[in-house]
Design an enzyme around this catalytic site. Structure first.
Site, PDB file in Angstrom:
ATOM      1  N   CYS A  64       0.861  -1.178   0.000  1.00  0.00           N
ATOM      2  CA  CYS A  64       0.000   0.000   0.000  1.00  0.00           C
ATOM      3  C   CYS A  64       0.897   1.227   0.000  1.00  0.00           C
ATOM      4  O   CYS A  64       2.030   1.183   0.459  1.00  0.00           O
ATOM      5  CB  CYS A  64      -0.935   0.001   1.196  1.00  0.00           C
ATOM      6  SG  CYS A  64      -0.102  -0.308   2.744  1.00  0.00           S
ATOM      7  N   GLU A 111      -7.586   8.724   4.361  1.00  0.00           N
ATOM      8  CA  GLU A 111      -7.283   8.342   2.993  1.00  0.00           C
ATOM      9  C   GLU A 111      -8.517   7.917   2.214  1.00  0.00           C
ATOM     10  O   GLU A 111      -9.415   7.290   2.766  1.00  0.00           O
ATOM     11  CB  GLU A 111      -6.260   7.201   2.972  1.00  0.00           C
ATOM     12  CG  GLU A 111      -4.935   7.612   3.559  1.00  0.00           C
ATOM     13  CD  GLU A 111      -3.848   6.567   3.444  1.00  0.00           C
ATOM     14  OE1 GLU A 111      -2.679   6.968   3.473  1.00  0.00           O
ATOM     15  OE2 GLU A 111      -4.161   5.368   3.332  1.00  0.00           O
TER      16      GLU A 111
END
Length: 178
Positions: A64, A111
């Site tokens: 990620c 996010e």
């Protein structure tokens, strides 16, 4: 200095900011998470390197990160998978989700996370600066481990994992236990 792409709730870019500054301020920014399965339906987990700026030593999905300003999210996911885990494979966009959590070191994650899923069977050569350890585990054993020891997993993994399993079962014709 590494920058992240600041976005609104519809993922429209509204600016860019130095990565650590964005995490200290808790501003919404674009991110991605890559989930990799093998042919048996086991998921690739990585244990983040202990020296990472947050969530060091925790288990999470294959990789990620954040796309760079001017970089397409899909291209960034492919780039980062190669950088972190040392391999490439085709990826399919699964879904997006937004989350906000407090982390260690007075940081926050806020996010809009684009989730990609792929399959891989070959050699894995992780970057030791990014990855402490890795393994393939069955979805069932991950679920059991997360119930008994949730503190061993990253915040975003705990949110995305059940949705990824559901997506794989519906869209990939692969059945993994839930």
């Amino acid at each position: 200095m590494e920058q992240v792409i600041l976005v609104d709730n519809e993922d429209q870019q509204i600016g860019a900011m130095e990565k650590m500054e964005a995490h200290r301020a808790g501003l919404l920014h674009r991110a991605f998470s890559v989930f990799i399965f093998n042919k048996k339906g086991d998921m690739l987990l990585q244990q983040r390197a202990t020296q990472k700026y947050h969530s060091g030593g925790l288990w999470t999905n294959a990789c990620c990160s954040h796309p760079r300003p001017g970089e397409e999210t899909f291209s960034a996911a492919q780039r980062r998978l190669q950088e972190e885990m040392g391999f490439s494979t085709s990826l399919e966009k699964a879904f997006d989700f937004t989350y906000k959590v407090k982390l260690d070191n007075n940081l926050s994650e806020h996010e809009l996370d684009h989730v990609f899923v792929g399959e891989y069977e070959g050699v894995i050569t992780p970057d030791v600066a990014e990855v402490r350890d890795y393994c393939f585990k069955s979805v069932e054993s991950i679920l059991e481990s997360m119930e008994l020891q949730p503190h061993k997993y990253t915040a975003w993994f705990q949110i995305a994992f059940p949705r990824v399993v559901e997506w794989v079962n519906i869209n990939a014709g692969q059945k993994v236990a839930v």
